[in-house]
Write a protein that holds these residues in place. Structure first.
Motif, PDB file in Angstrom:
ATOM      1  N   THR A   1      49.562 -28.660 -31.680  1.00 19.98           N
ATOM      2  CA  THR A   1      48.825 -28.745 -30.415  1.00 19.98           C
ATOM      3  C   THR A   1      48.809 -30.217 -30.020  1.00 19.98           C
ATOM      4  O   THR A   1      49.437 -31.053 -30.670  1.00 19.98           O
ATOM      5  N   SER A   2      48.052 -30.520 -28.978  1.00 16.45           N
ATOM      6  CA  SER A   2      47.967 -31.925 -28.576  1.00 16.45           C
ATOM      7  C   SER A   2      47.237 -32.747 -29.640  1.00 16.45           C
ATOM      8  O   SER A   2      47.347 -33.969 -29.667  1.00 16.45           O
ATOM      9  N   ASP A   3      46.503 -32.074 -30.521  1.00 17.93           N
ATOM     10  CA  ASP A   3      45.751 -32.807 -31.549  1.00 17.93           C
ATOM     11  C   ASP A   3      46.512 -32.965 -32.863  1.00 17.93           C
ATOM     12  O   ASP A   3      46.108 -33.734 -33.718  1.00 17.93           O
ATOM     13  N   GLY A   4      47.575 -32.214 -33.037  1.00 19.08           N
ATOM     14  CA  GLY A   4      48.279 -32.305 -34.316  1.00 19.08           C
ATOM     15  C   GLY A   4      49.710 -31.846 -34.166  1.00 19.08           C
ATOM     16  O   GLY A   4      50.009 -31.001 -33.324  1.00 19.08           O
ATOM     17  N   PRO A   5      50.618 -32.408 -34.996  1.00  9.40           N
ATOM     18  CA  PRO A   5      52.034 -32.071 -34.853  1.00  9.40           C
ATOM     19  C   PRO A   5      52.358 -30.671 -35.369  1.00  9.40           C
ATOM     20  O   PRO A   5      51.576 -30.066 -36.105  1.00  9.40           O
ATOM     21  N   SER A   6      53.510 -30.188 -34.966  1.00 10.09           N
ATOM     22  CA  SER A   6      53.997 -28.894 -35.456  1.00 10.09           C
ATOM     23  C   SER A   6      54.290 -28.989 -36.948  1.00 10.09           C
ATOM     24  O   SER A   6      54.715 -30.023 -37.451  1.00 10.09           O
TER      25      SER A   6
END
Lengths: 270, 354
Positions: free
Chosen positions: A72-77
């Protein structure tokens, strides 16, 4: 109109074909693969671990990394980061992160070794990536320490300092100290390149060289390492050594001079 | 002159002129008179011979300690094994030999100093001496004598009259320093075009510095960092250090979409870009690569280059972008250089074309 719709496939046709194809592949694999008793056990315990891992993931990780690990915008895939990355990030307590920021620091780990393995199994199931190393891969005993030192100085020392004391990067990022870091985590960090660290995959730096580096670190920067040259002063280089010499060395000399001059040698003290 | 009157005043206040010996009292007619020196006070060693003996013993003891420490230095050099490790608080586990050498030499030097200071303070004469300051210029008589001597010398040497001697002498004196200037040529051969060229040339394979094996594009993943040197360069070569100092290369792979600079994209291979590892400021190895920002920074003066934008300088003292090496893949699937760097690597110099 009627002619057209007669030629058109049913909307679910593709799905049906896919299910048939998967079943056929699976069936063929099951028929031909040498499926021993132990292997079956392992794969069922593996799928159990994935299931448990998914449960842990949904509670602890999905708010930032997305419900399916897609990011998400808060954490990478997390697709394709592999079990080694999970074992490093969660095993060193970096994940789950306390707060967003320039760098996620190492802290006390929240999950047990068993739970880390389950999380790793789940994340590894999302896409293939570096696999958590076995002890024989990272065990530094018997490795070439001198070669490790050379490799460390040309590949790692620019950020981590020549004995792995760590150092500053830009905008609040930093290369952490490598004092007493578990060789497993050293290995995994080189394999996966956590945060802003570049990775050093096996093709660029083979397994044996990684073990050499772990052995070098254990020799120069761990509880059992010696400091033949004397007090290390943090081991961060000539700046601190010069500062120490000027402030404490010269400072003590000045204090002694003041002390000598302040005491009168006269018989009559005034 | 005022000098004489000043002398009168100061003479009057010198310790020898004092009657009561308890400091000078400013005389009424000169409120700013020099109070002179306080009266001399004796030390205990000046009065009591036993105290003087005691001081002597202390000084001798310090000098003896220094001698013993020097012997200790020699003994530890001979006796302590170089790899012996001991625990010393608060330094931790340190080398016994270094510790012993440092401590004994430190004690030896300190005791000499301390003994000398104690000797000077307690036993050497401590009577204050006054030495009046004099004008620097010579007496008019002396000056006149010197000028007279010089004029006489000039006349007797006939330097003014015999112009041939005068001119050849000046010529000889002027030419002698030239030999020193000519010797400067021996400081070394001029660099020529060595600063402009490196070992890279068209078709040279990129060899992994860690494994000494030629690199393939698939070896280099996104986010990894690899150091390469030109094919044919061996660590045992006589000029290895000189060559690698210019040819050192770092390879990173970016997503081609992330590359902002068109030339960088053209010179890359599937997003793999090859840049000189030598900082363009003063030539430190710049390789602190942040794989998420694609910034690479120099450990010496924090120059920061953006590898996704032609290695442009975005911070710090570096004067120009890192030179990029144009790379491609040969028919066997190995990465190869497409020529030398187009500009000199490393810091700028006078003759460098911008």
């Amino acid at each position: 109109m009627k002619k057209l719709s007669a030629r058109r496939r049913h909307p679910l046709a593709a799905l049906v074909v896919l299910i048939f194809a998967l079943a056929a592949t699976g069936g063929l694999h099951a028929a031909f693969a040498p499926a021993g008793e132990a292997k079956a056990d392992q794969s069922s315990s593996q799928s159990l671990a994935i299931e448990e891992g998914k449960r842990l993931y949904d509670v602890g990780c999905s708010s930032c990394h997305g419900t399916g690990g897609q990011g998400t915008s808060d954490g990478p895939s997390l697709v394709g980061v592999g079990s080694a990355a999970v074992d490093f990030q969660v095993g060193t307590g970096r994940m789950p992160a306390q707060q967003p920021g320039a760098q996620v620091p190492k802290k006390k780990k929240v999950y047990s070794e068993h739970e880390v393995d389950q999380l790793a199994a789940y994340v590894a199931s999302l896409g293939s990536g570096p696999i958590k190393p076995t002890k024989s891969q990272y065990d530094p005993s018997g490795a070439d320490i001198a070669n490790g030192g050379q490799l460390f100085r040309s590949n790692c020392a620019q950020c981590h300092n020549f004995t792995g004391e760590g150092g500053a990067l830009t905008h609040g990022k930093y290369a952490p100290s490598l004092s007493d870091v578990d060789p497993k985590h050293v290995y995994e960090a080189m394999q996966t390149g956590p945060q802003n660290m570049p990775s050093f995959p096996d093709k660029v730096m083979p397994e044996q060289e990684k073990r050499d580096i772990a052995a070098y670190l254990k020799t120069v920067n761990s509880k059992e390492s010696d400091s033949p040259g004397g007090y290390k002063l943090g081991g961060i280089g000539p700046v601190v050594e010069g500062l120490f010499a000027w402030i404490f060395g010269l400072g003590v000399l000045i204090l002694v001079a003041i002390w000598v001059a302040a005491r009168t040698a006269k018989a009559k003290k005034s | 002159m005022s000098e004489t009157s000043h002398e009168n005043v100061s003479e009057k206040h010198l310790p020898s002129e004092q009657e009561n010996g308890h400091g000078a009292v400013a005389v009424a007619d000169d409120p700013f008179a020099d109070p002179g020196l306080p009266p001399h006070e004796p030390r205990i060693q000046d009065i009591d011979e036993r105290a003087a003996k005691r001081s002597e013993r202390v000084v001798a003891m310090l000098f003896t300690a220094s001698m013993l420490a020097t012997l200790g230095f020699i003994a530890s050099f001979v006796l302590v094994p170089v790899d012996k490790i001991i625990y010393v608080w608060p330094a931790g586990r340190i080398g016994a030999l270094n510790f012993a050498l440092g401590m004994t030499l430190g004690v030896a030097l300190f005791c000499i100093g301390a003994g000398a200071v104690h000797w000077a303070r307690t036993l050497m004469s401590d009577h204050e001496l006054v030495d009046e300051r004099h004008a620097i210029s010579a007496e008019p008589d002396t000056k006149a004598k010197v000028m007279e001597d010089f004029a006489q010398g000039a006349k007797e040497s006939a330097l003014g009259r015999r112009s041939l001697i005068r001119k050849t002498m000046f010529g000889a004196l002027a030419l002698v320093p030239l030999s020193g200037v000519v010797l400067l040529r021996d400081l070394g051969p001029l660099p020529g075009d060595k600063l402009v060229h490196t070992l890279w040339s068209k078709g040279k394979l990129l060899v992994n510095e860690n494994t000494q094996q030629p690199l393939r594009p698939e070896d280099i993943g996104v986010g990894s960092l690899t150091f390469a040197m030109p094919e044919g360069l061996e660590e045992d070569d006589e000029d290895f250090q000189q060559q690698i100092a210019k040819a050192a290369l770092m390879l990173v792979r970016l997503e081609p979409d992330d590359i902002k600079d068109k030339r960088e994209l053209d010179w890359s291979h599937e997003g793999i870009v090859a840049y000189s590892k030598i900082c363009t400021h003063v030539g430190c190895p710049v390789s602190l690569y942040e794989q998420q920002t694609h910034h690479v920074l120099c450990p010496c003066h924090q120059s920061t280059f953006d590898l996704s934008d032609g290695a442009r300088v975005i911070f710090g003292p570096a004067g120009h972008a890192l030179p990029q090496l144009k790379i491609s893949v040969n028919k066997d699937g190995f990465l190869e250089a497409q020529g030398d760097f187009e500009e000199p690597v490393g810091p700028a110099y006078w003759e460098r074309r911008a």
